[in-house]
Design a protein around this motif. Structure first.
Motif, PDB file in Angstrom:
ATOM      1  N   UNK A  62      60.313  -0.976  22.862  1.00  0.00           N
ATOM      2  CA  UNK A  62      60.007   0.441  23.049  1.00  0.00           C
ATOM      3  C   UNK A  62      59.586   1.085  21.738  1.00  0.00           C
ATOM      4  N   UNK A  63      60.318   0.807  20.668  1.00  0.00           N
ATOM      5  CA  UNK A  63      59.978   1.362  19.356  1.00  0.00           C
ATOM      6  C   UNK A  63      58.614   0.866  18.891  1.00  0.00           C
ATOM      7  N   UNK A  64      58.350  -0.413  19.126  1.00  0.00           N
ATOM      8  CA  UNK A  64      57.069  -0.978  18.735  1.00  0.00           C
ATOM      9  C   UNK A  64      55.926  -0.327  19.509  1.00  0.00           C
ATOM     10  N   UNK A  65      56.122  -0.107  20.797  1.00  0.00           N
ATOM     11  CA  UNK A  65      55.096   0.541  21.610  1.00  0.00           C
ATOM     12  C   UNK A  65      54.834   1.966  21.120  1.00  0.00           C
ATOM     13  N   UNK A  67      55.258   3.087  18.094  1.00  0.00           N
ATOM     14  CA  UNK A  67      54.562   2.971  16.823  1.00  0.00           C
ATOM     15  C   UNK A  67      53.092   2.676  17.048  1.00  0.00           C
ATOM     16  N   UNK A  68      52.790   1.768  17.955  1.00  0.00           N
ATOM     17  CA  UNK A  68      51.387   1.449  18.271  1.00  0.00           C
ATOM     18  C   UNK A  68      50.647   2.682  18.780  1.00  0.00           C
ATOM     19  N   UNK A  69      51.293   3.430  19.656  1.00  0.00           N
ATOM     20  CA  UNK A  69      50.677   4.642  20.196  1.00  0.00           C
ATOM     21  C   UNK A  69      50.424   5.663  19.095  1.00  0.00           C
ATOM     22  N   UNK A  70      51.381   5.808  18.204  1.00  0.00           N
ATOM     23  CA  UNK A  70      51.236   6.752  17.095  1.00  0.00           C
ATOM     24  C   UNK A  70      50.106   6.336  16.177  1.00  0.00           C
ATOM     25  N   UNK A  71      50.048   5.053  15.848  1.00  0.00           N
ATOM     26  CA  UNK A  71      49.006   4.567  14.939  1.00  0.00           C
ATOM     27  C   UNK A  71      47.632   4.593  15.589  1.00  0.00           C
ATOM     28  N   UNK A  72      47.594   4.474  16.904  1.00  0.00           N
ATOM     29  CA  UNK A  72      46.315   4.537  17.630  1.00  0.00           C
ATOM     30  C   UNK A  72      46.032   5.961  18.117  1.00  0.00           C
TER      31      UNK A  72
END
Length: 74
Positions: A62-65, A67-72
């Protein structure tokens, strides 16, 4: 040198051969001519400037997802 020691050394040397020149702007020849003390000084300076927090847990899915959303950007 035992096969496992060679494998560990080769892996570490290859990693450092890419990391050090990219970070400090050395050529491959400068890297391979450097002494262990010079490499230690560089790595120590970088680790002191950006210490890794102790007891840091890896990101869960969940945290990784997030982070990916934030970076994208969403």
């Amino acid at each position: 040198m035992a096969p496992q020691e060679c494998s560990d050394f080769c892996t570490s040397a290859a990693h450092l051969a890419g990391l050090i020149p990219a970070t400090v702007g050395w050529t491959p020849d400068q890297f391979w001519a450097a002494t262990p003390a010079e490499l230690t000084a560089i790595l120590t300076a970088f680790s002191a400037a950006s210490p890794v927090p102790q007891n840091t847990e890896p990101l869960d899915k969940t945290q990784l997802q997030k982070l990916k959303e934030t970076l994208n950007h969403g």
